[in-house]
Design a protein around this motif. Structure first.
Motif, mmCIF file in Angstrom:
data_model
loop_
_atom_site.group_PDB
_atom_site.id
_atom_site.type_symbol
_atom_site.label_atom_id
_atom_site.label_comp_id
_atom_site.label_asym_id
_atom_site.label_seq_id
_atom_site.Cartn_x
_atom_site.Cartn_y
_atom_site.Cartn_z
ATOM 1 N N ARG A 39 0.826 -1.200 0.000
ATOM 2 C CA ARG A 39 0.000 0.000 0.000
ATOM 3 C C ARG A 39 0.865 1.256 0.000
ATOM 4 N NH1 ARG A 39 -3.046 -3.006 3.867
ATOM 5 N NH2 ARG A 39 -2.176 -1.759 5.562
ATOM 6 N N LEU A 40 1.933 1.240 0.809
ATOM 7 C CA LEU A 40 2.825 2.393 0.850
ATOM 8 C C LEU A 40 3.518 2.578 -0.491
ATOM 9 C CD1 LEU A 40 4.465 2.074 4.392
ATOM 10 C CD2 LEU A 40 2.374 3.234 3.712
ATOM 11 N N GLY A 41 3.889 1.472 -1.115
ATOM 12 C CA GLY A 41 4.524 1.553 -2.425
ATOM 13 C C GLY A 41 3.595 2.159 -3.451
ATOM 14 N N ILE A 72 18.160 4.696 4.976
ATOM 15 C CA ILE A 72 18.420 3.967 6.222
ATOM 16 C C ILE A 72 18.741 4.936 7.349
ATOM 17 C CG2 ILE A 72 19.908 2.280 7.351
ATOM 18 C CD1 ILE A 72 18.098 1.026 5.310
ATOM 19 N N ASP A 73 19.520 5.983 7.037
ATOM 20 C CA ASP A 73 19.873 6.970 8.055
ATOM 21 C C ASP A 73 18.633 7.660 8.615
ATOM 22 O OD1 ASP A 73 22.546 6.404 7.799
ATOM 23 O OD2 ASP A 73 22.973 8.071 6.434
ATOM 24 N N ASP A 74 17.653 7.923 7.752
ATOM 25 C CA ASP A 74 16.408 8.537 8.222
ATOM 26 C C ASP A 74 15.731 7.649 9.262
ATOM 27 O OD1 ASP A 74 16.624 10.731 6.518
ATOM 28 O OD2 ASP A 74 15.620 9.699 4.881
ATOM 29 N N VAL A 75 15.691 6.359 8.987
ATOM 30 C CA VAL A 75 15.039 5.424 9.908
ATOM 31 C C VAL A 75 15.797 5.367 11.230
ATOM 32 C CG1 VAL A 75 14.310 3.040 10.275
ATOM 33 C CG2 VAL A 75 14.142 4.058 7.994
ATOM 34 N N LEU A 104 11.552 -8.979 10.109
ATOM 35 C CA LEU A 104 10.551 -8.389 9.226
ATOM 36 C C LEU A 104 10.734 -6.878 9.142
ATOM 37 C CD1 LEU A 104 7.243 -10.279 10.134
ATOM 38 C CD2 LEU A 104 8.878 -10.773 8.308
ATOM 39 N N ASN A 105 11.027 -6.235 10.290
ATOM 40 C CA ASN A 105 11.240 -4.790 10.286
ATOM 41 C C ASN A 105 12.400 -4.397 9.378
ATOM 42 O OD1 ASN A 105 10.499 -4.734 13.810
ATOM 43 N ND2 ASN A 105 9.150 -4.182 12.142
ATOM 44 N N PHE A 106 13.519 -5.114 9.513
ATOM 45 C CA PHE A 106 14.699 -4.792 8.704
ATOM 46 C C PHE A 106 14.407 -4.984 7.218
ATOM 47 C CE2 PHE A 106 17.182 -6.403 12.627
ATOM 48 C CZ PHE A 106 17.036 -5.165 13.250
ATOM 49 N N ASN A 107 13.687 -6.052 6.905
ATOM 50 C CA ASN A 107 13.357 -6.317 5.505
ATOM 51 C C ASN A 107 12.414 -5.242 4.950
ATOM 52 O OD1 ASN A 107 13.283 -8.235 3.129
ATOM 53 N ND2 ASN A 107 11.114 -8.169 3.631
ATOM 54 N N GLU A 108 11.443 -4.822 5.764
ATOM 55 C CA GLU A 108 10.521 -3.782 5.325
ATOM 56 C C GLU A 108 11.253 -2.470 5.059
ATOM 57 O OE1 GLU A 108 7.727 -3.684 8.458
ATOM 58 O OE2 GLU A 108 6.691 -5.526 7.858
ATOM 59 N N ILE A 109 12.229 -2.169 5.902
ATOM 60 C CA ILE A 109 13.001 -0.935 5.720
ATOM 61 C C ILE A 109 13.803 -0.993 4.422
ATOM 62 C CG2 ILE A 109 14.910 0.441 6.642
ATOM 63 C CD1 ILE A 109 13.904 -0.431 9.457
ATOM 64 N N GLU A 153 13.200 -2.817 1.763
ATOM 65 C CA GLU A 153 12.299 -2.766 0.616
ATOM 66 C C GLU A 153 11.733 -1.360 0.430
ATOM 67 O OE1 GLU A 153 9.285 -5.726 0.760
ATOM 68 O OE2 GLU A 153 10.672 -7.401 0.519
ATOM 69 N N GLY A 154 11.441 -0.690 1.541
ATOM 70 C CA GLY A 154 10.919 0.670 1.455
ATOM 71 C C GLY A 154 11.911 1.622 0.815
ATOM 72 N N VAL A 155 13.185 1.454 1.155
ATOM 73 C CA VAL A 155 14.229 2.292 0.555
ATOM 74 C C VAL A 155 14.334 1.996 -0.938
ATOM 75 C CG1 VAL A 155 16.714 2.736 0.489
ATOM 76 C CG2 VAL A 155 15.529 2.577 2.688
ATOM 77 N N ARG A 156 14.292 0.713 -1.305
ATOM 78 C CA ARG A 156 14.378 0.342 -2.722
ATOM 79 C C ARG A 156 13.175 0.855 -3.517
ATOM 80 N NH1 ARG A 156 15.624 -5.035 -0.648
ATOM 81 N NH2 ARG A 156 17.878 -5.327 -0.547
ATOM 82 N N MET A 157 12.020 0.865 -2.868
ATOM 83 C CA MET A 157 10.806 1.307 -3.546
ATOM 84 C C MET A 157 10.730 2.823 -3.657
ATOM 85 S SD MET A 157 8.291 -1.379 -1.606
ATOM 86 C CE MET A 157 6.773 -0.564 -2.031
ATOM 87 N N GLY A 158 11.626 3.520 -2.989
ATOM 88 C CA GLY A 158 11.630 4.974 -3.058
ATOM 89 C C GLY A 158 10.510 5.634 -2.285
ATOM 90 N N LEU A 159 10.109 5.028 -1.147
ATOM 91 C CA LEU A 159 9.068 5.652 -0.344
ATOM 92 C C LEU A 159 9.516 7.038 0.114
ATOM 93 C CD1 LEU A 159 7.810 2.753 1.962
ATOM 94 C CD2 LEU A 159 6.900 3.515 -0.219
ATOM 95 N N PRO A 160 8.583 7.983 0.223
ATOM 96 C CA PRO A 160 8.943 9.319 0.693
ATOM 97 C C PRO A 160 9.561 9.286 2.087
ATOM 98 C CG PRO A 160 6.782 9.337 -0.330
ATOM 99 C CD PRO A 160 7.182 7.897 -0.222
ATOM 100 N N GLN A 161 10.324 10.313 2.392
ATOM 101 C CA GLN A 161 11.107 10.357 3.627
ATOM 102 C C GLN A 161 10.255 10.225 4.881
ATOM 103 O OE1 GLN A 161 13.186 14.125 4.610
ATOM 104 N NE2 GLN A 161 15.067 12.928 4.568
ATOM 105 N N ARG A 162 9.024 10.746 4.840
ATOM 106 C CA ARG A 162 8.194 10.710 6.044
ATOM 107 C C ARG A 162 7.836 9.289 6.468
ATOM 108 N NH1 ARG A 162 4.781 12.385 1.994
ATOM 109 N NH2 ARG A 162 2.904 11.129 1.614
#
Length: 278
Positions: free
Chosen positions: A10-12, A61-64, A231-236, A238-247
């Protein structure tokens, strides 16, 4: 990039819509010449001319890491304030109130389609009250001296071990692993909720008492809470690869905070079982 995680999916999709609208790092707003007037168009500085939307920075990753440290600081400060300001006579009322409020906020954040930094911060404040009350009960009321420091050290120790195992790819977040772990977590949540309701009516199941069943249940919860970081690490990632916005780094940090609080409470409880035998 496809992902088996429904929340990330959904975020993607949200990120794709933002990029398509020109708000992402790869959308038209970020392209050379975007916003330049064509022949016959009004000059950009004319009154009422819509300015080009700013490009949204992608999550890193630094943002997270920064957001996670921030949430941990807020939770710790809230826990310390609750420990100091809330009297012993109100511990259980504050404990239950914070637990119920945190549960509602956690569900809202988990099923929300959009990142909500303000709500994540409120969640951290509420969880701080919950953690502070539980910690104060075990160390002050129950008299288990030093148990809070031991639980904190053990919690972060487990977290960093899981991070190392994930980085070395010793444990991988495969789709089968994710589905199985989510099913187990859902089952544990249901069992704990039923046990809580029964306890309110005076029914003792032994799941939260100093015995073989209670110790075994806590150990299972600790293992599952530890694996949830995978799961958290994997989600992070994947989120970075998908280009999710910084927020959305706030959403990722929220997931880590949930796991840390759960792990801490279970370790605290397990340590109380062993100290209670002294």
């Amino acid at each position: 990039m496809k992902t088996s995680n429904p929340v990330l999916s959904r975020l993607g999709q949200a990120a794709e819509r933002e990029r398509a609208a020109g708000y992402g790092p790869y959308g038209p707003a970020a392209q050379p010449g975007y916003g330049q007037p064509a022949y016959g168009d009004p000059y950009p500085t004319a009154t009422g001319y819509p300015s080009a939307p700013p490009a949204v920075q992608p999550m890193t990753i630094d943002d997270v890491v920064v957001k996670t440290v921030t949430l941990l600081g807020i939770t710790g400060a809230s826990a310390a304030a609750a420990w100091t300001l809330i009297p012993n006579s109100a511990i259980f009322a504050a404990w239950i109130g914070a637990a119920m409020t945190g549960l509602v906020l956690g569900l809202v954040l988990s099923f929300s389609r959009m990142a909500n930094p303000a709500l994540v911060i409120v969640y951290a404040l509420v969880e701080g009250v919950f953690v502070g009350m539980v910690s104060k009960y075990f160390q002050v009321i129950a008299g288990f001296q030093g148990i809070v420091l031991q639980a904190v050290i053990a919690t972060f120790g487990v977290f960093f071990v899981m991070a190392a195992l994930y980085k070395a790819r010793v444990i991988r977040a495969t789709p089968k692993f994710a589905r199985g772990l989510i099913a187990v977590m859902s089952g544990l949540f249901a069992v704990m909720l039923i046990n809580f309701v029964l306890a309110m009516f005076g029914v003792e199941t032994g799941l939260r008492s100093n015995g073989a069943l209670g110790i075994g249940f806590s150990l299972i919860c600790i293992v599952v809470a530890s694996l949830s970081f995978i799961l958290n690490f994997n989600e992070i990632e994947e989120g970075v690869r998908m280009g999710l916005p910084q927020r959305y780094s706030w959403t990722a940090a929220f997931g880590i905070l949930v796991g840390l609080v759960w792990l801490y409470i279970e370790i605290l409880r397990l340590l109380s079982y062993f100290q209670g035998d002294d």
